[in-house]
Design a protein around this motif. Structure first.
Motif, PDB file in Angstrom:
ATOM      1  N   MET A   1      14.572 -15.413   9.177  1.00  0.00           N
ATOM      2  CA  MET A   1      14.722 -14.033   9.507  1.00  0.00           C
ATOM      3  C   MET A   1      13.701 -13.185   8.642  1.00  0.00           C
ATOM      4  N   ASN A   2      13.008 -12.212   9.616  1.00  0.00           N
ATOM      5  CA  ASN A   2      11.955 -11.700   9.030  1.00  0.00           C
ATOM      6  C   ASN A   2      12.447 -10.278   8.642  1.00  0.00           C
ATOM      7  N   HIS A   3      12.073  -9.870   7.300  1.00  0.00           N
ATOM      8  CA  HIS A   3      12.555  -8.747   6.684  1.00  0.00           C
ATOM      9  C   HIS A   3      11.504  -7.659   6.577  1.00  0.00           C
ATOM     10  N   SER A   4      10.475  -7.849   7.287  1.00  0.00           N
ATOM     11  CA  SER A   4       9.275  -6.943   7.308  1.00  0.00           C
ATOM     12  C   SER A   4       9.985  -5.430   7.365  1.00  0.00           C
ATOM     13  N   LEU A   5       9.449  -4.313   6.756  1.00  0.00           N
ATOM     14  CA  LEU A   5       9.790  -3.195   6.759  1.00  0.00           C
ATOM     15  C   LEU A   5       8.564  -2.299   7.151  1.00  0.00           C
ATOM     16  N   PHE A   6       8.641  -1.623   8.173  1.00  0.00           N
ATOM     17  CA  PHE A   6       7.622  -0.516   8.502  1.00  0.00           C
ATOM     18  C   PHE A   6       7.846   0.748   8.435  1.00  0.00           C
ATOM     19  N   THR A   7       6.680   1.524   8.145  1.00  0.00           N
ATOM     20  CA  THR A   7       6.740   3.000   8.218  1.00  0.00           C
ATOM     21  C   THR A   7       7.362   3.629   9.397  1.00  0.00           C
ATOM     22  N   THR A   8       7.460   4.946   9.513  1.00  0.00           N
ATOM     23  CA  THR A   8       7.769   5.565  10.953  1.00  0.00           C
ATOM     24  C   THR A   8       6.263   5.447  11.696  1.00  0.00           C
ATOM     25  N   LYS A   9       5.182   5.789  10.997  1.00  0.00           N
ATOM     26  CA  LYS A   9       4.155   5.656  11.871  1.00  0.00           C
ATOM     27  C   LYS A   9       3.868   4.275  12.448  1.00  0.00           C
ATOM     28  N   GLU A  10       4.061   3.084  11.553  1.00  0.00           N
ATOM     29  CA  GLU A  10       3.980   1.750  12.025  1.00  0.00           C
ATOM     30  C   GLU A  10       4.966   1.373  13.078  1.00  0.00           C
TER      31      GLU A  10
ATOM     32  N   SER B   1       5.773   8.027  19.841  1.00  0.00           N
ATOM     33  CA  SER B   1       5.233   8.748  18.771  1.00  0.00           C
ATOM     34  C   SER B   1       6.102   9.164  17.572  1.00  0.00           C
ATOM     35  N   LYS B   2       5.385   9.276  16.469  1.00  0.00           N
ATOM     36  CA  LYS B   2       6.274   9.489  15.249  1.00  0.00           C
ATOM     37  C   LYS B   2       7.498  10.486  15.587  1.00  0.00           C
TER      38      LYS B   2
END
Length: 65
Positions: free
Chosen positions: A1-10, A18-19
């Motif tokens: 399981m991948n728990h990568s967290l992205f910002t809104t921009k990412e 778009s953001k």
């Protein structure tokens, strides 16, 4: 399981939107799941973004979402 967290921009870059789209989505009821970290930070899990994309698959332009 991948728990990568992205910002809104990412997350917006990942989805090709778009953001502002994601900001409006959160305000309007969040079709795209997000996580609040602390009192202000918003993050998106990679797994949630991938699931959102899968739910958007349609087979006809006349298909109701």
């Amino acid at each position: 399981m991948n728990h990568s967290l992205f910002t809104t921009k990412e997350a917006a870059q990942f989805l090709g939107v778009s953001k502002a789209f994601l900001e409006r989505d959160r305000w309007a009821g969040a079709r795209v799941p997000f996580i609040k970290v602390g009192s202000r930070a918003v993050r998106y899990r990679l797994s949630d973004l991938e699931e959102y994309v899968e739910r958007q698959i349609r087979h006809s332009t006349s298909e109701v979402a």
